[in-house]
Scaffold this motif. Sequence first.
Motif, PDB file in Angstrom:
ATOM      1  N   UNK B  52       0.831  -1.205   0.000  1.00 54.48           N
ATOM      2  CA  UNK B  52       0.000   0.000   0.000  1.00 54.48           C
ATOM      3  C   UNK B  52       0.865   1.253   0.000  1.00 54.48           C
ATOM      4  N   UNK B  53       1.963   1.219   0.739  1.00 50.58           N
ATOM      5  CA  UNK B  53       2.746   2.428   0.919  1.00 50.58           C
ATOM      6  C   UNK B  53       3.968   2.543   0.041  1.00 50.58           C
ATOM      7  N   UNK B  54       4.078   1.722  -0.983  1.00 49.41           N
ATOM      8  CA  UNK B  54       5.222   2.013  -1.846  1.00 49.41           C
ATOM      9  C   UNK B  54       4.755   2.249  -3.258  1.00 49.41           C
ATOM     10  N   UNK B 117      -4.492  -8.729   0.830  1.00 46.01           N
ATOM     11  CA  UNK B 117      -5.357  -7.900   0.000  1.00 46.01           C
ATOM     12  C   UNK B 117      -6.299  -7.061   0.855  1.00 46.01           C
ATOM     13  N   UNK B 118      -6.860  -7.656   1.893  1.00 47.61           N
ATOM     14  CA  UNK B 118      -7.766  -6.875   2.740  1.00 47.61           C
ATOM     15  C   UNK B 118      -6.991  -5.869   3.586  1.00 47.61           C
ATOM     16  N   UNK B 120      -4.357  -4.292   2.550  1.00 47.51           N
ATOM     17  CA  UNK B 120      -4.098  -3.181   1.631  1.00 47.51           C
ATOM     18  C   UNK B 120      -5.310  -2.281   1.560  1.00 47.51           C
ATOM     19  N   UNK B 121      -6.480  -2.910   1.426  1.00 49.71           N
ATOM     20  CA  UNK B 121      -7.698  -2.102   1.340  1.00 49.71           C
ATOM     21  C   UNK B 121      -7.860  -1.268   2.602  1.00 49.71           C
ATOM     22  N   UNK B 124      -4.883   1.470   2.819  1.00 47.43           N
ATOM     23  CA  UNK B 124      -4.784   2.545   1.847  1.00 47.43           C
ATOM     24  C   UNK B 124      -5.884   3.580   2.029  1.00 47.43           C
ATOM     25  N   UNK B 125      -6.880   3.298   2.859  1.00 52.35           N
ATOM     26  CA  UNK B 125      -7.881   4.333   3.115  1.00 52.35           C
ATOM     27  C   UNK B 125      -7.500   5.211   4.301  1.00 52.35           C
ATOM     28  N   UNK B 127      -5.940   8.153   6.063  1.00 57.26           N
ATOM     29  CA  UNK B 127      -5.561   9.498   5.652  1.00 57.26           C
ATOM     30  C   UNK B 127      -4.039   9.632   5.599  1.00 57.26           C
ATOM     31  N   UNK B 128      -3.540  10.208   4.511  1.00 55.98           N
ATOM     32  CA  UNK B 128      -2.077  10.286   4.372  1.00 55.98           C
ATOM     33  C   UNK B 128      -1.469  11.222   5.413  1.00 55.98           C
ATOM     34  N   UNK B 131       0.538   9.438   8.099  1.00 54.00           N
ATOM     35  CA  UNK B 131       1.911   9.123   7.757  1.00 54.00           C
ATOM     36  C   UNK B 131       2.789  10.345   7.963  1.00 54.00           C
ATOM     37  N   UNK B 151      -3.995   2.505  13.090  1.00 51.93           N
ATOM     38  CA  UNK B 151      -5.164   3.264  12.653  1.00 51.93           C
ATOM     39  C   UNK B 151      -6.086   2.390  11.797  1.00 51.93           C
ATOM     40  N   UNK B 155     -10.116  -2.581  10.140  1.00 50.72           N
ATOM     41  CA  UNK B 155     -10.121  -3.270   8.851  1.00 50.72           C
ATOM     42  C   UNK B 155      -9.205  -4.480   8.858  1.00 50.72           C
TER      43      UNK B 155
END
Lengths: 234, 234, 339, 339, 273
Positions: B52-54, B117-118, B120-121, B124-125, B127-128, B131, B151, B155
Motif C-alpha cells: 500500500x505504501x510504496x 489484500x484486505x 491493503x484495502x 490505503x484508506x 488518511x495520508x 503518515x 489506525x 479493517x
Amino acid sequence: MDLLVNSVQSAFLLLFSGDPELLTIVWVSLKVSGISTVIASLFGIPAGFLIAYSHFHGKRFVLTCLNTLLALPTVVIGLLVYSFIARRGIFGSLELLYTQKAIIIGQVILIVPLVTSLSIAAISKIDSRYRKTALTLGANQRQMAWVIIKEARYGIGAAVIAAFGRVIAEIGISMMLGGNARGFTRTMTTAMALEYDKGEFVLAVALGLTLMSIAFAINLLFHFFQGRDAIDVV
Amino acid sequence: MDLLVNSVQSAFLLLFSGDPELLTIVWVSLKVSGISTVIASLFGIPAGFLIAYSHFHGKRFVLTCLNTLLALPTVVIGLLVYSFIARRGIFGSLELLYTQKAIIIGQVILIVPLVTSLSIAAISKIDSRYRKTALTLGANQRQMAWVIIKEARYGIGAAVIAAFGRVIAEIGISMMLGGNARGFTRTMTTAMALEYDKGEFVLAVALGLTLMSIAFAINLLFHFFQGRDAIDVV
Amino acid sequence: MLYELSRLTRIFKERTILDLEHLSIEKGKIYALTGANGAGKSTLLTLLAFLDQPTSGEIRFCGERVRYGRQQLLHARRRVVLVDQYPIHFTGPVWKNVEFGLKVRGISKKLRQKRVEEVLERVGLENFPQADAHKLSGGESKRLALARALVVEPEVLLCDEPTANVDAENQEIILNILEGINREQQTSIVVATHYLSQTRRLAHHVLVLEHGSLSETMNENIFKCERIHKEEDFLVCRVGKEVDIRLACNQVQGLEQHCRIHIDPKSIKFLARDAQTQEKNILTGHIVQIEQDQDFVRCTIDCGIRLHAVLTMDAYLQQQLMIGEKRVFCLPDTSILLL
Amino acid sequence: MLYELSRLTRIFKERTILDLEHLSIEKGKIYALTGANGAGKSTLLTLLAFLDQPTSGEIRFCGERVRYGRQQLLHARRRVVLVDQYPIHFTGPVWKNVEFGLKVRGISKKLRQKRVEEVLERVGLENFPQADAHKLSGGESKRLALARALVVEPEVLLCDEPTANVDAENQEIILNILEGINREQQTSIVVATHYLSQTRRLAHHVLVLEHGSLSETMNENIFKCERIHKEEDFLVCRVGKEVDIRLACNQVQGLEQHCRIHIDPKSIKFLARDAQTQEKNILTGHIVQIEQDQDFVRCTIDCGIRLHAVLTMDAYLQQQLMIGEKRVFCLPDTSILLL
Amino acid sequence: EEKVLTMSTTSSTQSSGLLDILLPVFEKESGIKVKVIAKGTGAAIRDGQDGNVDIIFVHAKNRELAFVNEGFGTRRYPVMHNDFVLIGPPADPASTKELSDITSVLQRIAIRKAAFISRGDDSGTHTKEQALWADSGVQMLEKSRTIVKKGKKIQVRSYFPADTGSWYLSIGQGMGKVLTYADEKQAYTLSDRGTYIKFKYGKNPAIELDILCQGGEQLANPYGIIPVNPAKHPHVNYQLAMEFVQWITGVRGQKLIDAYRLEGKQLFYPDVL
Ligand SMILES: Nc1ncnc2c1ncn2[C@@H]1O[C@H](COP(=O)(O)OP(=O)(O)OP(=O)(O)O)[C@@H](O)[C@H]1O
Ligand SMILES: Nc1ncnc2c1ncn2[C@@H]1O[C@H](COP(=O)(O)OP(=O)(O)OP(=O)(O)O)[C@@H](O)[C@H]1O
Ligand SMILES: [Mg+2]
Ligand SMILES: [Mg+2]
C-alpha cells in the motif's frame, strides 16, 4: 516442480483445445459464481451499511455472530440447504437440488457474511463528517448511504473481490448441492476435485491454472472499472 | 427442519459428552487454524503495508495478482504443496505430508493473499496525514508503519477474522495434506466430511454446529481484545 | 543558513505549484509566510519538513544538500517538526498523542511524563490529558497539534496557520510560546498565516508567495474589478458595487471584461481637507481601523471597499487620522497595478 | 422566531458540553457566535443543523417542535445548511461536490450547471471545477465548503469559522457574500467565529458562549495569572512576565496559585496625562491598534500584555488616542473579574 | 518410539466402519498405530506410487496388479471381497426386475433411457461399471484430453455409453453422494453393497432405492492389500507393513472381518479364512 511445469503446459493445451466440455464447465463456473457474488453484494453491502450506521441494542452481538458465520463450513451449508430443497424437504417440489440454482443459494449463504462483515469494516472507518455533510446538504437516507458506500468503495470492492474468489474457488457446496453432473452442474472446481480423486493430478492442476487465468482476466476488468484513483496512496 | 433440530440436540450431547476423541479433533482444528492465521497475519499485514505504501512500477499488476490468488482453489494448493512435500518431492525427506505442519503450510498459502489484500484495502484508506504526522514527529519507517497499522486496525482485524474463518472452515487442504488421519490430522471439518461421506448427516451438522460455537467463543474473545471503540460509528 | 533553496519547483499533475528561484532562511529567526489561498505555502512547508520531494531543484539544510534516503531523512526530520494546517490526531487520548514524538525518540517514561505535562499546561490542555483526541473541538485540536510538536523541542518549527480556529486568549498564548522558544531556545520558526497583523510583531522576516513564487507585493488590497467604459486616456473599472477606479491606458492593452488590480498601500495619499489635485482617482471613505506595524502605521478605510494604507509614523501624526472620520484620499497612477 | 431553544443540554460521556436555559434566534438576521475553544459553538451549530439530538430540552424551529423522525428531519435539514469548521469533501472533482446538494434535490442538469458555475465564480474557484477536491489548499477547501452550501440557497446558513484559513482577499469576499445573501434573500445566518472584529460589522447580534452557556461577558481580555503576594487589602497577581494586577480582597477567598481573570474592556479608563487617581491598578502601555466597533471604538494597548479597551466615540475623540502613543490608564476594581 | 504405519485406502473401507473395528484391535495386539488416509482408489494408488504411505488397501484388482507389476508394490495380498449391486427406484421404470443378468439390465436401462447415475471418478466402482457397460454391448464413447506429463503429451481417456443425452449422469463423486443423488433423482446406479446397506438401513431418512440386480461373478468386488516396495521407496516401513498384512490376512483379522455386521448385515467376506 515437475507437476507445476507439466500442469502449466497442459493448461495451455486445454485452454487452446477449445474443448466444448471445458467451455461449458468454465461458463457454468463463471455464471454461478458471478450470480452468487452479485446477489450476495446486493444484500451484504446495504446490510453492512445498516449495521455500521445504526445504533441498537446487541449490535456487538450481531457483529460477533457475523464473524462467527465466516467460519460456517461448506458441509454445514450444503447439508442444511439440502435438507430444505431435497425431494422430501419443504421446498422439494421446486426441484432445486442438483441444479445451478441450488449452488447459487448455497454460495450466497456462504459469502453474505463475508461481504457484510468486510463492508462494515470498510464503512465504519469512513469519517463521520461525510455522513453529516451529506445530510446537511439535503441528502435523504438512501442518498447518504450511497455517498458513504462510494467513499468506502475500495474496501467494499476488496470485499466483493474476496467473495468472488471464495465462491469461484469453492468446492464443497458446488459438489453437494450441484452434484457435479457432467454438462449440468460441473464447475471448474468440482471438475478439479474429480480429477484429483482419479489421481490425475496434472489435469487437476491444469484446470486450476485455467481457473486462475480466468480469475485474473476478471480482476483486470474489475480493476479497470474500479478506476485509477482507488489505489493511489501516500 | 428435522435435520437442524436433531443436529442441534446432537451438538449439545457432543459438546457435553467430553468425548476425548472429539476434544482431540477440536484441539487439532484450533491449533492448526490458529497457527496458520498467526503466520499468515505476520506475513500478510506487513506485506499489505509495504504494497500500500510504496510506489513501484507494476503495483497495479501486483494488486491484480493478489486478487487473483484469492480465487486459488484448495485443490490446486493441496496438489502443489503435495508435489513439494511428497516423498519424491524436493522436501520429501522432511516427512511433512499427512502431518499438521502440512496443513498449516497449505492454509497459510490459502489465506496470505486474503490477509494481504484486505490489509491493503484497510491501510490505503488511512488518511495520508497520519503518515506525514508520524514522520514529522520523528518516527522511523517501522514506527510509522505501526501507527498506520494501528489506525487501520479495525479493517485489519476484519481481515484476520475472515482469514481465521476461512481456515477453520476449510476442508480441501486439511483433507489432501493432512489426510484426515484419526488422532493425527483429523480436524472438525474433515471429521464432518467423513460423517457426511458415511451418510451420518446429523452427526456432520452437529460437528458443524460445535465448530460454530467454538468460532463464536473465539470471536467474542477477539472482540474483547479489539476494544470497545472499534465499532463506534456515527 | 538554515535552509537554502535554489531553482526549486514542485509540480503536481502538470500544474506548477511552487517555483522558487532562490530562498534562504536564517537560523534562529522567525519567518512569517503569507500569500493567497493556493499560493503554495503549505506545499513549501511540507518540502521544508522533508515530507515531500521537490520536482526539481535542491534544498540545502544547514549547508548540506538534502538527500532523500531513508536514514538521512530520518536524521533531518528529527530536527524539524511541521504543525499541519488541518492537523490529524492518532486514535487515542490526548496524552498518547503528545507522548508520541518522545516515544519514538526512545526517551524514558519518567522524562516523557514530565515533558508532556509541561507542554499540555503550556497550550492550556492540562485538563484533557485523557480526552479522546478525535473528539476535541476545532481550536483544542489545533493546540494539541502544537503541543505534539513543542514537546520534542525541535530545532526548526514549521507552523501552518497556528492560530486559525484558536480563540483570542489562546492565540495570544500561542504567539507568546513561539516568541518564547525562539528567544530562549533559538528555535527557528516559519509560520504560514493569513493574519499578518498578528504575526508581524514577532516575525523577523515576512515572505510573500504569489502563485508559487516569492513576491515583493504584499497580498493585500487586491480586488476583482469589472470594466465599465473607456474614456480618453483611461479606462473606468468598477470594484465592488460602487467604487470606480480609473486605469491609465498604457496598462490596459487587451484588457478583458474582468480583471484584478492591486493597490500599493504605501502609495495611498490622504489629502488635506481643502487640497486640490490633478489625480484621476480621488476617493472618500471612513477610517475604520488603525494599527501599528513596526515603524509604520496601517490604516483601513471603508470607501465601499476596504482599502489598506500604510503611512510612516510622521505622516500619520501629521494627518491626524481618527477612527470614524470621513477622509479624502487619492490613488496615484503608479499605485495601481493590473494583475 | 427561527429557533427557540429551551432548557437544552448536550452531554457527551457525562461531560455537559451545552447547557442553555433559553435562546431565541430571529429570522432574517445575522448572528455571530463566539466563545473560547471548547465553549460548545460547533456543538450548538450541529444541533441547529439537526445533525445531532440534544440530550434533553427542546428545539423549536419556525415555531414547531423539532421531531427526530426521518421524514421530519429530511424536511428540516433541507432548509438549513451547516458549513463545517474543518470541512470534508466527497471524493471527486470540485464540481461534483458543489453539484451534490442540487442533485439530491432533483434539480435538472441544466439548472445545476448554471447554479454551480455561478457559485464557483462567487467564491473564486471558477478555475478549479475539475480539480480533485481532496487536494485543494486549506483556504480553497474552506471556500468549496461554503460554495457547496450556498448553491442550495438555504433559508438558514450556519457557518463554523468561515474565514479561518482563508486569505485576506477572500475573507472580504466571504463576508460580502454573507452580507449579500442576508440582504437580498433574507437568509438567516449564524457564524461561529474567533475574529469578532470582522464579523461585528455584519452581525446584528452577538452570542457569547462560555462553558456551554450564554454569557454576557465577551471572551476577550482573559488572562492567566499567578499569585505573587498579599498586601493589606489586596492580592498582587502577575499576568504574563511583568504586569502586576491588584485584586480586591473580597474576591480572593481561597484563591489558588493560578487563576484567570477577565478585564471588562468597557471599564478601562484612560487618564489624562497629568491626572491624579486613587485607583490601585494604574498601567502604562503603547496603543497599537484602534478600530471602529459600530458606535464604539476598540483600542488595543500593549503594556506587556495586550489589553482591549472599548470607548464611546465621544470618549475616543476627547482622549485623542493615537497609535504609537504611550498612555496611562487604570483598571477600576469593578472591571476585574476573577473567573 | 511410537510405531506408526501409514496406510492409504479407499473411502469405502473407512466409511463402512470396518477399519474402526479392525485397527484398534491390531493396535492393541501389535503396538502399531495405523495412520489411515482415505481417498478415492485412484488417489490412494497414487499415494503408493509416490511413496507417501507404507501400504495401500484398495479394490480395483487390475490396477492393483499393474501397481505390483510396475514395481511399486511387493505383492498383492487378497484380503476380502464383497459385491456390487445394481439399485434403482422401487417403481423400476425400466422393468429390470424381470431380468437377472446384469448386462441385460444395463442394456434395458440404455434402451429405455432410464436415469442412471455414474460415479464417473475412475474409482473401483466406476471401473467396474465401465467394464459392465462394455460387456453389455451398449456402444461406448471415448473422450480424451491431452495433457503433458514428464514433458510428453499423453491422452487422458474416459469412457461412457454413447447417446447418453440426459439419462446418463456422470457426477464424479463418492459412493455415498451417488446414492443420495440417485435417490433424489429416482435413478439407477451401481453401488458396493456396504455403502448401500449403510444408506438403506443405517440412515434416517433412509434412501428409497432397492436392489434390483445382484450376485454373479461379474459383480464381485475384491479388496487387496499391497505393501509399498522398499526397493522403490527405501524409506517406507516395510516391516510394519508386513506385520499388518500378516495380521489382516491371518486368523484374527479374517475373523473380525467375517464377524463385522453393519445394521445386522454382513458386509465383507474374508478371502483367506
Ligand atoms: N497533491 C496535490 N495534487 C494536486 N494539486 C495540489 C496538491 N497539493 C496542493 N495542490 C494545489 O496546489 C496549490 C497550492 O496548495 P497549498 O496547499 O500549498 O496552498 P496554500 O498556500 O497553503 O493555501 P492556503 O492558504 O489555502 O492554505 C493549491 O491550488 C492546491 O490545489
Ligand atoms: N463527540 C464528542 N465526545 C466527547 N466530547 C466532545 C465531543 N464533541 C465535542 N466534545 C467536547 O466538547 C467541547 C466543545 O466542543 P465544540 O467543538 O462545540 O467547541 P467549539 O466551541 O466549537 O470550540 P472551537 O472554537 O475550538 O471550535 C470540547 O471540549 C470537546 O472536546
Ligand atoms: Mg495551506
Ligand atoms: Mg468548533
